[in-house]
Enzyme design. Structure first.
Site, PDB file in Angstrom:
ATOM      1  N   SER A  48      59.964  89.271  62.386  1.00  0.00           N
ATOM      2  CA  SER A  48      60.464  90.542  61.852  1.00  0.00           C
ATOM      3  C   SER A  48      61.353  90.360  60.638  1.00  0.00           C
ATOM      4  O   SER A  48      61.518  91.279  59.851  1.00  0.00           O
ATOM      5  CB  SER A  48      61.278  91.275  62.918  1.00  0.00           C
ATOM      6  OG  SER A  48      60.435  91.729  63.919  1.00  0.00           O
ATOM      7  N   ALA A  50      60.918  88.102  58.216  1.00  0.00           N
ATOM      8  CA  ALA A  50      60.249  87.529  57.036  1.00  0.00           C
ATOM      9  C   ALA A  50      60.330  88.510  55.881  1.00  0.00           C
ATOM     10  O   ALA A  50      60.050  89.693  56.034  1.00  0.00           O
ATOM     11  CB  ALA A  50      58.803  87.185  57.360  1.00  0.00           C
ATOM     12  N   GLU A 119      55.911  82.420  44.565  1.00  0.00           N
ATOM     13  CA  GLU A 119      57.078  81.801  45.203  1.00  0.00           C
ATOM     14  C   GLU A 119      57.073  80.314  44.896  1.00  0.00           C
ATOM     15  O   GLU A 119      56.053  79.773  44.464  1.00  0.00           O
ATOM     16  CB  GLU A 119      57.046  82.034  46.712  1.00  0.00           C
ATOM     17  CG  GLU A 119      57.286  83.491  47.072  1.00  0.00           C
ATOM     18  CD  GLU A 119      57.529  83.715  48.547  1.00  0.00           C
ATOM     19  OE1 GLU A 119      58.322  84.578  48.874  1.00  0.00           O
ATOM     20  OE2 GLU A 119      56.930  83.007  49.376  1.00  0.00           O
ATOM     21  N   ARG A 278      61.362  74.061  48.442  1.00  0.00           N
ATOM     22  CA  ARG A 278      62.648  74.290  49.108  1.00  0.00           C
ATOM     23  C   ARG A 278      63.469  73.036  49.355  1.00  0.00           C
ATOM     24  O   ARG A 278      64.679  73.037  49.151  1.00  0.00           O
ATOM     25  CB  ARG A 278      62.394  74.940  50.460  1.00  0.00           C
ATOM     26  CG  ARG A 278      61.969  76.322  50.312  1.00  0.00           C
ATOM     27  CD  ARG A 278      61.628  76.924  51.610  1.00  0.00           C
ATOM     28  NE  ARG A 278      61.201  78.275  51.304  1.00  0.00           N
ATOM     29  CZ  ARG A 278      60.700  79.112  52.167  1.00  0.00           C
ATOM     30  NH1 ARG A 278      60.557  78.754  53.413  1.00  0.00           N
ATOM     31  NH2 ARG A 278      60.341  80.305  51.797  1.00  0.00           N
ATOM     32  N   HIS A 339      66.347  76.851  58.430  1.00  0.00           N
ATOM     33  CA  HIS A 339      65.467  78.015  58.243  1.00  0.00           C
ATOM     34  C   HIS A 339      64.179  77.943  59.052  1.00  0.00           C
ATOM     35  O   HIS A 339      63.744  78.930  59.623  1.00  0.00           O
ATOM     36  CB  HIS A 339      65.139  78.121  56.753  1.00  0.00           C
ATOM     37  CG  HIS A 339      64.278  79.287  56.397  1.00  0.00           C
ATOM     38  ND1 HIS A 339      64.616  80.577  56.722  1.00  0.00           N
ATOM     39  CD2 HIS A 339      63.085  79.376  55.745  1.00  0.00           C
ATOM     40  CE1 HIS A 339      63.680  81.409  56.278  1.00  0.00           C
ATOM     41  NE2 HIS A 339      62.732  80.706  55.705  1.00  0.00           N
TER      42      HIS A 339
HETATM   43  C1  LIG Z   1      64.812  85.201  57.511  1.00  0.00           C
HETATM   44  C2  LIG Z   1      63.425  84.643  57.576  1.00  0.00           C
HETATM   45  C3  LIG Z   1      62.539  84.894  56.529  1.00  0.00           C
HETATM   46  C4  LIG Z   1      61.231  84.378  56.573  1.00  0.00           C
HETATM   47  N1  LIG Z   1      60.360  84.684  55.561  1.00  0.00           N
HETATM   48  C5  LIG Z   1      59.066  84.268  55.670  1.00  0.00           C
HETATM   49  C6  LIG Z   1      58.103  84.685  54.710  1.00  0.00           C
HETATM   50  O1  LIG Z   1      58.390  85.442  53.800  1.00  0.00           O
HETATM   51  N2  LIG Z   1      56.831  84.222  54.857  1.00  0.00           N
HETATM   52  C7  LIG Z   1      56.454  83.399  55.873  1.00  0.00           C
HETATM   53  O2  LIG Z   1      55.282  83.017  55.944  1.00  0.00           O
HETATM   54  N3  LIG Z   1      57.354  83.010  56.801  1.00  0.00           N
HETATM   55  C8  LIG Z   1      58.630  83.437  56.737  1.00  0.00           C
HETATM   56  N4  LIG Z   1      59.535  83.056  57.685  1.00  0.00           N
HETATM   57  C9  LIG Z   1      59.078  82.238  58.807  1.00  0.00           C
HETATM   58  C10 LIG Z   1      58.265  83.087  59.750  1.00  0.00           C
HETATM   59  O3  LIG Z   1      58.845  84.360  59.867  1.00  0.00           O
HETATM   60  C11 LIG Z   1      58.163  82.462  61.130  1.00  0.00           C
HETATM   61  O4  LIG Z   1      57.837  81.121  61.053  1.00  0.00           O
HETATM   62  C12 LIG Z   1      57.099  83.130  61.961  1.00  0.00           C
HETATM   63  O5  LIG Z   1      57.240  84.513  61.892  1.00  0.00           O
HETATM   64  C13 LIG Z   1      57.164  82.654  63.386  1.00  0.00           C
HETATM   65  O6  LIG Z   1      56.393  83.499  64.179  1.00  0.00           O
HETATM   66  P1  LIG Z   1      56.221  83.161  65.713  1.00  0.00           P
HETATM   67  O7  LIG Z   1      55.328  84.233  66.262  1.00  0.00           O
HETATM   68  O8  LIG Z   1      55.804  81.766  65.875  1.00  0.00           O
HETATM   69  O9  LIG Z   1      57.692  83.260  66.337  1.00  0.00           O
HETATM   70  P2  LIG Z   1      58.758  84.441  66.334  1.00  0.00           P
HETATM   71  O10 LIG Z   1      58.384  85.509  65.410  1.00  0.00           O
HETATM   72  O11 LIG Z   1      60.089  83.851  66.188  1.00  0.00           O
HETATM   73  O12 LIG Z   1      58.644  85.023  67.811  1.00  0.00           O
HETATM   74  C14 LIG Z   1      59.111  84.289  68.914  1.00  0.00           C
HETATM   75  C15 LIG Z   1      58.998  85.143  70.145  1.00  0.00           C
HETATM   76  O13 LIG Z   1      59.156  84.327  71.306  1.00  0.00           O
HETATM   77  C16 LIG Z   1      60.009  84.979  72.224  1.00  0.00           C
HETATM   78  N5  LIG Z   1      60.626  83.970  73.095  1.00  0.00           N
HETATM   79  C17 LIG Z   1      61.292  82.851  72.754  1.00  0.00           C
HETATM   80  N6  LIG Z   1      61.695  82.178  73.856  1.00  0.00           N
HETATM   81  C18 LIG Z   1      61.280  82.901  74.926  1.00  0.00           C
HETATM   82  C19 LIG Z   1      61.392  82.746  76.334  1.00  0.00           C
HETATM   83  N7  LIG Z   1      62.039  81.707  76.900  1.00  0.00           N
HETATM   84  N8  LIG Z   1      60.841  83.690  77.142  1.00  0.00           N
HETATM   85  C20 LIG Z   1      60.202  84.765  76.605  1.00  0.00           C
HETATM   86  N9  LIG Z   1      60.064  84.966  75.276  1.00  0.00           N
HETATM   87  C21 LIG Z   1      60.584  84.038  74.445  1.00  0.00           C
HETATM   88  C22 LIG Z   1      60.993  85.719  71.347  1.00  0.00           C
HETATM   89  O14 LIG Z   1      61.635  86.724  72.072  1.00  0.00           O
HETATM   90  C23 LIG Z   1      60.046  86.238  70.258  1.00  0.00           C
HETATM   91  O15 LIG Z   1      59.417  87.417  70.712  1.00  0.00           O
HETATM   92  C24 LIG Z   1      60.833  83.565  57.664  1.00  0.00           C
HETATM   93  C25 LIG Z   1      61.731  83.324  58.700  1.00  0.00           C
HETATM   94  C26 LIG Z   1      63.015  83.854  58.672  1.00  0.00           C
HETATM   95  C27 LIG Z   1      63.941  83.572  59.804  1.00  0.00           C
END
Ligand SMILES: Cc1cc2nc3c(=O)[nH]c(=O)nc-3n(C[C@H](O)[C@H](O)[C@H](O)COP(=O)(O)OP(=O)(O)OC[C@H]3O[C@@H](n4cnc5c(N)ncnc54)[C@H](O)[C@@H]3O)c2cc1C
Length: 490
Positions: A48, A50, A119, A278, A339
């Protein structure tokens, strides 16, 4: 979530409601019953937050898969898995276009054409974005799409506390508030996100404690390259633990990086200047801070004008204003912080871990796509592609005929009582890692830090502590810190 409403057994349990978990859920056929767990409210995740967007090659006249692959390999120091990168780059555009079918709106020009931005590390404009709140837009729309699926139950505020292998599946202990339940899964997809909270300063929200990595490690899955941690060079230099990110796209649109004397300095370290990858920019800032003896650094985007800034970066504008900085008039104070994690639970091209029926996708996984350093905006793409791959592979297994997890008739409740987590445990873990293994590692602190973390981990594992979110997260942080420091302790 009232846990009594949940069934005892599901075909698939997805741990996480970020982009990897959500998009995986959308790729299962509707006869597969799925439980999706979200530690906090379903919209709260790294996804959320990103800002920049999602990278993909859509314009084959001015760009090519080869160029995107090459940019990814350069950023990753050629430590990437070439097949994984190729799969990411070639299959990714199809997944990004499908997100548009689910309602995700990326910025378009006056002719309705998708606008692509640049970027650091990309040689072409290929980042689709929704202003500077791309992740929120993607999560909001994919959540709506998943909520319509009759076969998916989403359990908010529900955390997996522990997990074990049973015949043909998994036994999972879950907790919501003070309520507990045991659920069984034939297949499990860990999409539990990053580890940011193991550092003192990070851009990651509170859910990023590396729980999925700990659960996989405890069951014996292979964990790879956990020391490949990415530090973003330009987080808002404020007092909070969760640092507000000033996206790469701000430099992509021409912002200058200045030292404490308000002078540009990147030419001293890299010819790509502000648009170097980066890790290079982060290291340059630390070296410059040592040279000048000051941690004061700034981004300057003022010359772009108020109208452009407010329209292109409304989220960053508002976020900085909250901290008293009007970025159309003031310099933005920035400094590197944790990050992103390139390593994680080792998976193959189908998101299979080294354990049968256990899959991982998104930031908790190590696909090999990023090598040593992630190219900006490749991670949302990775979450999409490998989330889908996991769903397709599990579906294939289910269609091929499989045995369901052997669930015992009834089971004794485990004893979850015990002492509270000793105060300061999490702070100590964070301080150790921040000191020993930040942008330029401190070799001296690594060995000592590892020994101390090992002690903390043993105490947490062997002591009799009450099963609480605090305790489980501390266990995850200690496990992650231990694996990282063990990997780099020479
Ligand atoms: C500020 C910021 C800006 C970014 N900007 C970009 C961008 O512009 N472009 C890009 O490609 N990437 C970006 N990234 C990186 C990218 O957002 C993430 O790598 C990616 O969204 C990760 O997605 P995910 O589904 O793996 O994990 P997440 O989106 O982190 O979701 C993890 C989920 O797991 C759940 N969870 C964790 N542990 C447990 C548990 N024990 N039990 C139950 N649920 C659990 C959490 O509640 C959450 O729902 C950014 C990251 C950040 C922090």
């Amino acid at each position: 979530m009232n846990l009594s409403e949940l069934k005892r057994q599901y075909s698939v349990v997805i741990v996480g409601s970020g982009i990897a978990g959500l998009y995986a859920a959308l790729n299962f056929p509707e006869d597969v019953d799925i439980l999706m767990l979200s530690k906090k409210e379903r919209h709260q995740s790294n996804s959320s937050l990103a800002q920049g967007g999602v990278a993909c090659v859509l314009d084959l006249e001015n760009d090519s898969y080869e160029l995107h692959i090459e940019d990814t390999l350069i950023a990753g120091g050629r430590a990437n898995d070439f097949d994984a990168v190729t799969q990411l780059v070639e299959e990714g555009p199809g997944d990004v276009l499908r997100t548009i079918d689910y309602g995700v709106e990326y910025d378009r020009d006056e002719n309705g054409e998708l606008v692509k931005t640049l970027e650091g590390g990309h040689c072409r404009r290929r980042i689709l974005h929704h202003k500077d709140t791309s992740g929120k837009e993607m999560v909001d729309k994919l959540v709506l799409a998943v909520e319509k699926l009759p076969n998916v139950t989403i359990a908010d505020e529900t955390m997996v506390t522990s997990m074990s292998r049973i015949k043909n599946g998994f036994k999972m202990e879950i907790m919501s508030g003070s309520e507990f339940k045991t659920v069984y899964a034939d297949f499990c997809l860990l999409a539990s996100g990053g580890i940011g909270r193991v550092y003192k300063y990070t851009t990651n929200p509170s859910v990023a404690t590396g729980d999925g990595i700990r659960l996989a490690y405890e069951m014996g899955a292979s964990i790879k390259n956990l020391s490949y941690v990415q530090f973003h060079p330009t987080a808002f230099n404020g007092a909070n633990r969760e640092q507000f990110l000033i996206s790469e796209a701000v430099r992509g649109e021409g912002a200058y990086l200045l030292n404490c004397n308000k002078e540009r300095f990147m030419d001293r370290y890299d010819e790509r200047l502000e648009l170097a990858p980066r890790d290079v920019v982060s290291r340059s800032i630390i070296m410059e801070s040592r040279r000048l003896g000051s941690n004061n650094f700034y981004l300057d985007i003022r010359y772009k004008g108020e109208e452009f800034i407010k329209n292109r970066f409304p989220g960053i504008y508002a976020g900085c204003l909250k901290q008293g900085v009007d970025i159309s008039k003031d310099l933005i104070p920035v400094f590197p912080c944790q990050h992103y994690l390139m390593g994680g639970i080792e998976v193959d091209l189908n998101a299979r871990t080294t354990l049968p029926r256990l899959y991982a996708a998104g930031e908790c996984s190590c696909t090999g796509v990023h090598g040593r350093n992630r190219l900006a905006s490749n991670s949302l793409l990775e979450a999409l592609v490998f989330g889908r791959k996991a769903a397709e592979d599990i579906t294939k297994c289910i269609r091929a005929g499989f045995f369901k997890a052997s669930v015992p008739e009834d089971e004794k409740e485990p004893d979850r009582n015990g002492a509270p987590l000793p105060k300061g445990t999490r702070t100590e873990i964070r301080d150790i890692l921040q000191r020993a293994y930040f942008v330029i590692p401190d070799e001296g602190a690594i060995h000592q830090g590892k020994k101390r973390i090992e002690n903390i981990l043993n105490r947490l594992k062997n002591g009799k502590f009450a099963v609480t979110a605090d305790y489980c997260e501390a266990l995850s942080l200690a496990t992650v810190a231990y694996i990282i420091l063990k990997e780099v302790d020479r």
